[in-house]
Enzyme design. Sequence first.
Site, short mmCIF file in Angstrom:
data_model
loop_
_atom_site.label_atom_id
_atom_site.label_comp_id
_atom_site.label_asym_id
_atom_site.label_seq_id
_atom_site.Cartn_x
_atom_site.Cartn_y
_atom_site.Cartn_z
N HIS A 187 75.28 89.43 -2.12
CA HIS A 187 74.92 88.33 -1.23
C HIS A 187 74.38 87.20 -2.08
O HIS A 187 73.38 87.36 -2.79
CB HIS A 187 73.87 88.76 -0.20
CG HIS A 187 73.51 87.67 0.77
ND1 HIS A 187 74.17 87.49 1.97
CD2 HIS A 187 72.58 86.68 0.70
CE1 HIS A 187 73.66 86.45 2.60
NE2 HIS A 187 72.69 85.94 1.85
N CYS A 188 75.05 86.05 -2.03
CA CYS A 188 74.67 84.92 -2.89
C CYS A 188 73.72 84.00 -2.14
O CYS A 188 74.12 83.36 -1.15
CB CYS A 188 75.92 84.16 -3.32
SG CYS A 188 75.56 82.75 -4.40
#
Length: 395
Positions: A187-188
């Site tokens: 998850h960025c």
Amino acid sequence: MKRNNLPPRGLSDRQISYNDAPALRLYQVWQGNNEFALRGRLIFGPDSRSLYLTISLIVVPVILFCSVVSQSLVNYFPDNIGLLLAIIPAVFTLYIIVLIFFVSARDPGIIPRKPPSQDIDDNWDPASLSADWAPNRSNKFLAPTKSVNVNGMVVRVKFCQTCLIYRPPRCSHCSVCDNCVDRFDHHCPWVGQCIGKRNYRSFFMFVSSTTLLCLYVFSMCWVNIIMIMRENGSSIFEAFMKSPISGMLITYTFTVSWFVGGLSAFHLYLVLTNQTTYENFRNRYERRKNPFNRGCAYNFKEVFFSTKPRSQHDFRAFIKPEVYTQYNSSKYYMYAFSLNFSKNIYETESSIDGNELDLERCETSGMDHSSKWATAPDLHRLASKFVVENVARDK
């Protein structure tokens, strides 16, 4: 004559409550933590506000370069070469913003959930239970893992107690978005979205393009400093004092280049070895063979030249009332279903010629259906009324 408002014969209270419920679209009853825009046409992560910071960190330096430094380049280079050097970063920045949009505003590969129902544990064969299956209070069992074949290798996939599905290989549940994502990479927080099978290619191009943009601005600022030194016969310190914006951009782009450049190199390594960030950080294939690695050329082709799979969700599709009333969504309902999970920790394993490969920590659950999740008809009508008010407010 007074009209009879009684319901037709043969309809149960639950059917009546379904008929009274409004027609809602999938994005309006979505269980994950995602945020939607343009009435379900765009899907973002819950931390999508970080996009403002990410875009500003890219756009602001380019504006300073084009408005200050490029003016000197136009004068130094003849035949419109300086003008071309000033236009290149502007066009490149627009391209990067489009890539950010493709990464953050599209479905990364979310796996559909299964609605809570009694069918989940009714089909299990008690004779097939192994020692690592865990019973719950009602003595019903739920398999923690299931065997699948990946390129001739048998691996075990984990059952997700949130989505009520067996996750496909390389799928993981994102705790931020609260979704199972196919080929989950990470998850960025910079784009506020999960990076998965459907947007990994755009993410890699975004990171690598940002690296090239930083190197370009870094180089052109040094060219500007050198031109100032030659024109005025000044020292490097005097050149920086005459063009402080160039000095600031050199420092900024040099620092950022280390970050995005290192990230680009790391992801290029992951592409060539067919790994994900999640798998690499967990040392998934440190001592065992990677069943997905089929050579550098094939791995590169798989990421950059394969057809992007279609989304498994139509977020604007209408959902039947009897379907969306099964979901536990605090945004649209003032009650929750009581599914009693007993959690145990298991190891997911992969067997290759007798060798065991630890894939991931595994949480499994036994589901207690002794208390019915279906609520009373009056509560359905109350939930439907609450939904109507929220939908009208959203519109």
